[in-house]
Scaffold this motif. Structure first.
Motif, PDB file in Angstrom:
ATOM      1  N   ASP A  86       0.839  -1.197   0.000  1.00 53.47           N
ATOM      2  CA  ASP A  86       0.000   0.000   0.000  1.00 53.47           C
ATOM      3  C   ASP A  86       0.877   1.252   0.000  1.00 53.47           C
ATOM      4  OD1 ASP A  86      -2.287  -1.538   0.055  1.00 53.47           O
ATOM      5  OD2 ASP A  86      -2.373  -1.574   2.246  1.00 53.47           O
ATOM      6  N   MET A  87       0.583   2.152  -0.895  1.00 47.82           N
ATOM      7  CA  MET A  87       1.372   3.357  -1.064  1.00 47.82           C
ATOM      8  C   MET A  87       0.636   4.585  -0.522  1.00 47.82           C
ATOM      9  SD  MET A  87       4.215   2.428  -2.527  1.00 47.82           S
ATOM     10  CE  MET A  87       4.848   4.012  -3.103  1.00 47.82           C
ATOM     11  N   TYR A  88       1.434   5.576  -0.112  1.00 43.99           N
ATOM     12  CA  TYR A  88       0.952   6.904   0.223  1.00 43.99           C
ATOM     13  C   TYR A  88       1.687   7.913  -0.663  1.00 43.99           C
ATOM     14  CZ  TYR A  88      -1.369   5.160   4.444  1.00 43.99           C
ATOM     15  OH  TYR A  88      -2.192   4.504   5.319  1.00 43.99           O
ATOM     16  N   TYR A  89       1.180   9.143  -0.675  1.00 44.97           N
ATOM     17  CA  TYR A  89       1.755  10.190  -1.517  1.00 44.97           C
ATOM     18  C   TYR A  89       1.759  11.502  -0.753  1.00 44.97           C
ATOM     19  CZ  TYR A  89       0.439   6.528  -4.740  1.00 44.97           C
ATOM     20  OH  TYR A  89       0.301   5.297  -5.333  1.00 44.97           O
ATOM     21  N   VAL A  90       2.906  12.159  -0.734  1.00 46.22           N
ATOM     22  CA  VAL A  90       2.975  13.504  -0.180  1.00 46.22           C
ATOM     23  C   VAL A  90       2.849  14.488  -1.341  1.00 46.22           C
ATOM     24  CG1 VAL A  90       4.308  15.197   1.100  1.00 46.22           C
ATOM     25  CG2 VAL A  90       4.451  12.798   1.733  1.00 46.22           C
ATOM     26  N   LYS A  91       1.817  15.284  -1.303  1.00 43.08           N
ATOM     27  CA  LYS A  91       1.604  16.309  -2.326  1.00 43.08           C
ATOM     28  C   LYS A  91       2.023  17.648  -1.728  1.00 43.08           C
ATOM     29  CE  LYS A  91      -2.379  17.896  -2.847  1.00 43.08           C
ATOM     30  NZ  LYS A  91      -3.841  17.825  -2.949  1.00 43.08           N
ATOM     31  N   THR A  92       3.094  18.215  -2.264  1.00 42.34           N
ATOM     32  CA  THR A  92       3.633  19.473  -1.755  1.00 42.34           C
ATOM     33  C   THR A  92       3.312  20.591  -2.737  1.00 42.34           C
ATOM     34  OG1 THR A  92       5.426  18.281  -0.651  1.00 42.34           O
ATOM     35  CG2 THR A  92       5.719  20.651  -0.970  1.00 42.34           C
ATOM     36  N   VAL A  93       2.651  21.626  -2.239  1.00 39.01           N
ATOM     37  CA  VAL A  93       2.255  22.768  -3.067  1.00 39.01           C
ATOM     38  C   VAL A  93       2.921  24.025  -2.508  1.00 39.01           C
ATOM     39  CG1 VAL A  93       0.325  24.145  -3.931  1.00 39.01           C
ATOM     40  CG2 VAL A  93       0.037  21.670  -3.559  1.00 39.01           C
ATOM     41  N   ILE A  94       3.608  24.758  -3.381  1.00 46.25           N
ATOM     42  CA  ILE A  94       4.247  26.017  -3.003  1.00 46.25           C
ATOM     43  C   ILE A  94       3.450  27.166  -3.606  1.00 46.25           C
ATOM     44  CG2 ILE A  94       6.367  27.385  -3.056  1.00 46.25           C
ATOM     45  CD1 ILE A  94       7.907  24.806  -3.565  1.00 46.25           C
ATOM     46  N   GLU A  95       3.017  28.106  -2.748  1.00 43.11           N
ATOM     47  CA  GLU A  95       2.269  29.267  -3.209  1.00 43.11           C
ATOM     48  C   GLU A  95       3.020  30.545  -2.855  1.00 43.11           C
ATOM     49  OE1 GLU A  95      -2.200  29.029  -2.713  1.00 43.11           O
ATOM     50  OE2 GLU A  95      -1.553  27.517  -1.259  1.00 43.11           O
TER      51      GLU A  95
ATOM     52  N   THR B 246       4.726  15.707  -6.205  1.00 44.11           N
ATOM     53  CA  THR B 246       4.179  14.528  -5.539  1.00 44.11           C
ATOM     54  C   THR B 246       5.279  13.516  -5.266  1.00 44.11           C
ATOM     55  OG1 THR B 246       2.024  14.838  -6.615  1.00 44.11           O
ATOM     56  CG2 THR B 246       2.493  12.663  -5.693  1.00 44.11           C
ATOM     57  N   THR B 247       5.364  13.068  -4.014  1.00 46.19           N
ATOM     58  CA  THR B 247       6.368  12.089  -3.606  1.00 46.19           C
ATOM     59  C   THR B 247       5.678  10.812  -3.146  1.00 46.19           C
ATOM     60  OG1 THR B 247       7.762  13.906  -2.778  1.00 46.19           O
ATOM     61  CG2 THR B 247       8.344  11.665  -2.104  1.00 46.19           C
ATOM     62  N   PRO B 248       5.765   9.724  -3.922  1.00 46.49           N
ATOM     63  CA  PRO B 248       5.240   8.441  -3.433  1.00 46.49           C
ATOM     64  C   PRO B 248       6.126   7.902  -2.308  1.00 46.49           C
ATOM     65  CG  PRO B 248       5.494   8.459  -5.836  1.00 46.49           C
ATOM     66  CD  PRO B 248       6.245   9.640  -5.304  1.00 46.49           C
ATOM     67  N   PHE B 249       5.513   7.267  -1.309  1.00 43.73           N
ATOM     68  CA  PHE B 249       6.277   6.624  -0.242  1.00 43.73           C
ATOM     69  C   PHE B 249       5.411   5.552   0.392  1.00 43.73           C
ATOM     70  CE2 PHE B 249       3.744   9.556   2.165  1.00 43.73           C
ATOM     71  CZ  PHE B 249       3.657   9.072   3.461  1.00 43.73           C
ATOM     72  N   GLY B 250       6.009   4.792   1.287  1.00 48.60           N
ATOM     73  CA  GLY B 250       5.271   3.766   2.002  1.00 48.60           C
ATOM     74  C   GLY B 250       5.546   3.878   3.491  1.00 48.60           C
ATOM     75  N   ILE B 251       4.604   3.403   4.277  1.00 56.88           N
ATOM     76  CA  ILE B 251       4.767   3.404   5.732  1.00 56.88           C
ATOM     77  C   ILE B 251       5.075   1.966   6.160  1.00 56.88           C
ATOM     78  CG2 ILE B 251       3.640   3.791   7.946  1.00 56.88           C
ATOM     79  CD1 ILE B 251       1.934   5.937   6.609  1.00 56.88           C
ATOM     80  N   ARG B 252       6.281   1.765   6.680  1.00 58.26           N
ATOM     81  CA  ARG B 252       6.653   0.439   7.170  1.00 58.26           C
ATOM     82  C   ARG B 252       7.791   0.564   8.160  1.00 58.26           C
ATOM     83  NH1 ARG B 252      11.035   1.796   5.270  1.00 58.26           N
ATOM     84  NH2 ARG B 252      12.020   1.062   3.364  1.00 58.26           N
TER      85      ARG B 252
END
Length: 582
Positions: free
Chosen positions: A264-273, A283-289
């Motif tokens: 199962d994957m998660y994604y960090v979506k980083t937005v700069i304004e 977007t950075t895909p990553f996993g929690i383990r």
């Protein structure tokens, strides 16, 4: 299917944003419609050069596979030729690039590549396995822009295995605003993880190329595989010019833990304004383990004991060579998964980015190997010749390559162990080199251990065993002498099999030659150290096969059979598993 789902999720996490926001960063594949010339040629880097008579082709491309097999060519390169070649690509100016930064990114070029845009020299890269990129912005013009790439793999052998030659991985055109996340500029880790909650740490490098200090708001959201937001944070930041480091933390309640059974994957979506406008979306895909490596109880994933049932795997696939289509990578991984394989060692070099994406989503753990050897060559013209090459800015070749490698791969949950080398003979006499490599790994990534194939001392976290772990009591004796050192079979057992070839008579060698210990004075002692191989008949039944091909049965090996080797894995809790060669 899971890999396609990854691509879909990365897209859908940002789908609600406006079209103008999405255009803050673009990533376009430019594999198609290149010009190619085999051989060296003068002035091909200049726009005025006429290439209309050159071959037209699409990437990825391995020009060695188009050559003739000849015994005069290196056996290591499958008796195929190397050479020098040129590629050229016309890039049309896009009015949307006005005021933006434009980068060219190569996932891999083998080897000694040099690049020009409109006749301006961009730079070079020796290493054929590390991706790289260059900033095209200062040299682009309206109309036609000519990218030229010279590749030199003329000195063969440049490795001990088939390398291929040319632009054999994908190429991308990337555009960003002047305020953006730097290349491979995020680092996500989960230091405290349970099935109830996980702490997530994010470090990001923001490149402010605007020329002045700028106040921005950085919003980072964690999204799960269904596209649901599970955590969010906003940080007001005053950016200095140049590179800026920011850090953030999150709590994910009841996380879905990554494992081979449930990748199962998660994604960090980083937005700069900034200035009421979105500057970048990254977007950075990553996993929690949770990874645990113990010299007593072996390897645990998310608190549960797991044995590595791995293989050592080179990247090339016959008959396409090194230019392996994505679908073939996926097919190979799928076959290994069905066979019960849960891990791959990337012997003996970094793979393409798509390989790690697939391992993430298919649930295959990776021992990620940076180098074969270090500063001494194993093949006549290999990477060791360039190890200490000085680069602009004072850095050396190996350290830049290793840094880029770690930053590229450290967010992948599939990567569970780093390997800093393979059978580096005499490394004990240059522990200063081993120490430098080891420290780079742990400086850039504190979450994974470092091993080294056929190495058991000094600057490593896990002892790696190749043939040195295949005789009776090898592992037990080491464990007794070094009870605080975790152990893994980086390359064992060494069994060689040929599909469709069978023999009923066992042999401790794949070519039916007498094994060296049978001719020595203490042959009885050495023979006793080996696990016996059982003959399946009183005489050889299958006599039609060339003796140079190994038996497809588990009765022809270097030291130990597959079955006996896996008995060791199951028997010894301190031994974490093995990566079968090959």
């Amino acid at each position: 299917m899971k890999y396609r789902l990854l691509l879909l999720l990365v897209f859908t996490t940002t789908a609600y944003l406006s079209a103008s926001a999405q255009s803050a960063r673009t990533r376009t594949n430019i594999d198609f419609n290149w010009r190619f010339h085999l051989g060296d040629i003068n002035n091909a880097q200049y726009p005025s050069f006429h290439d209309s008579h050159w071959e037209r082709l699409d990437l990825p491309h391995d020009f060695s596979m188009e050559g003739k097999y000849d015994s005069s060519n290196s056996r290591a390169n499958a008796f195929l030729p190397g050479g020098t070649c040129w590629y050229r690509k016309t890039i049309d100016w896009n009015k949307d690039w006005t005021g933006k930064l434009v980068f060219i990114q190569f996932d891999g070029v083998y080897m000694n590549s040099r690049l020009w845009i409109n006749g301006h020299f961009l730079g070079e890269r020796v290493n054929g396995y590390i991706g790289f990129r260059f900033n095209l912005t200062p040299y682009l013009k309206e109309g036609k822009n000519i990218l030229a790439v010279r590749v030199d793999n003329s000195k063969i052998p440049s490795a001990r295995w088939y390398t291929g030659s040319g632009i054999y991985r994908h190429v991308w055109l990337i555009t960003t605003d002047k305020i953006h996340i730097a290349h491979n500029g995020t680092y996500v880790r989960t230091p405290e993880t349970t099935e109830h909650a996980a702490g997530v740490l994010l470090t990001a490098v923001i490149d402010n190329a605007s020329g002045s200090r700028v106040p921005v708001v950085v919003t980072s959201a964690i999204v799960n595989k269904e596209g649901k937001e599970v955590a969010e944070s906003k940080l007001p930041v005053l950016l200095d010019t140049g590179l800026n480091n920011i850090s953030d933390s999150f709590i994910v309640q009841h996380p879905s833990l990554w494992s081979p059974q449930h990748p199962d994957m998660y994604y960090v979506k980083t937005v700069i304004e900034a200035h009421h406008r979105i500057q970048d979306i990254y977007t950075t895909p990553f996993g929690i383990r949770q990874l645990t490596f113990s010299p007593v109880s072996g390897f645990k994933l998310n608190g549960k004991p797991v044995k590595f049932r791995g293989v050592c795997d080179h990247q090339s696939i016959s008959p396409v060579g090194a230019a392996v289509p994505d679908d073939m990578i996926h097919y190979r991984l799928g076959m290994l998964k069905k066979m019960g394989c849960n891990a791959i060692r990337t012997s003996h070099n970094p793979r393409s980015p798509v390989f790690y994406n697939m391992c993430d989503t298919m649930g295959i753990m990776v021992m990620d190997e940076a180098f074969d050897g270090w500063d001494h060559t194993k093949a006549k013209y290999d990477y060791g010749l360039y190890w200490n090459k000085q680069l602009p800015g004072g850095q050396v070749e190996w350290k830049k390559d290793l840094t880029d490698f770690i930053k590229r791969d450290r967010n992948h949950p599939c990567v569970v162990i780093w390997s800093q080398g393979n059978e580096v003979w005499g490394y004990e006499k240059e522990l200063n080199v081993q120490k430098e490599i080891y420290e780079v790994f742990h400086t850039l990534d504190s979450t994974r251990p470092v091993t080294q194939a056929w190495a058991d001392k000094k600057y490593l976290d896990i002892a790696g065993f190749n043939a040195n772990g295949e005789q009776r009591d090898d592992l037990e004796k080491f464990h007794q002498a070094h009870p605080d050192m975790p152990m893994i079979g980086t390359e064992m057992p060494h069994t060689r099999q040929t599909r469709g070839v069978y023999r009923t008579m066992a042999a401790f060698n794949p070519w039916d030659k007498p094994y060296p210990w049978t001719r020595s004075k203490d042959s009885a002692k050495k023979a006793a150290a080996h696990y016996p191989l059982e003959n399946l008949s009183d005489h050889e039944i299958f006599t039609q096969y060339d003796p140079r091909y190994a038996s497809g049965y588990d009765n022809q090996t270097l030291n130990i059979s597959i079955r006996e080797a896996y008995k060791q894995v199951q028997r010894d809790p301190f031994f974490m598993g093995e990566f079968r060669w090959t």
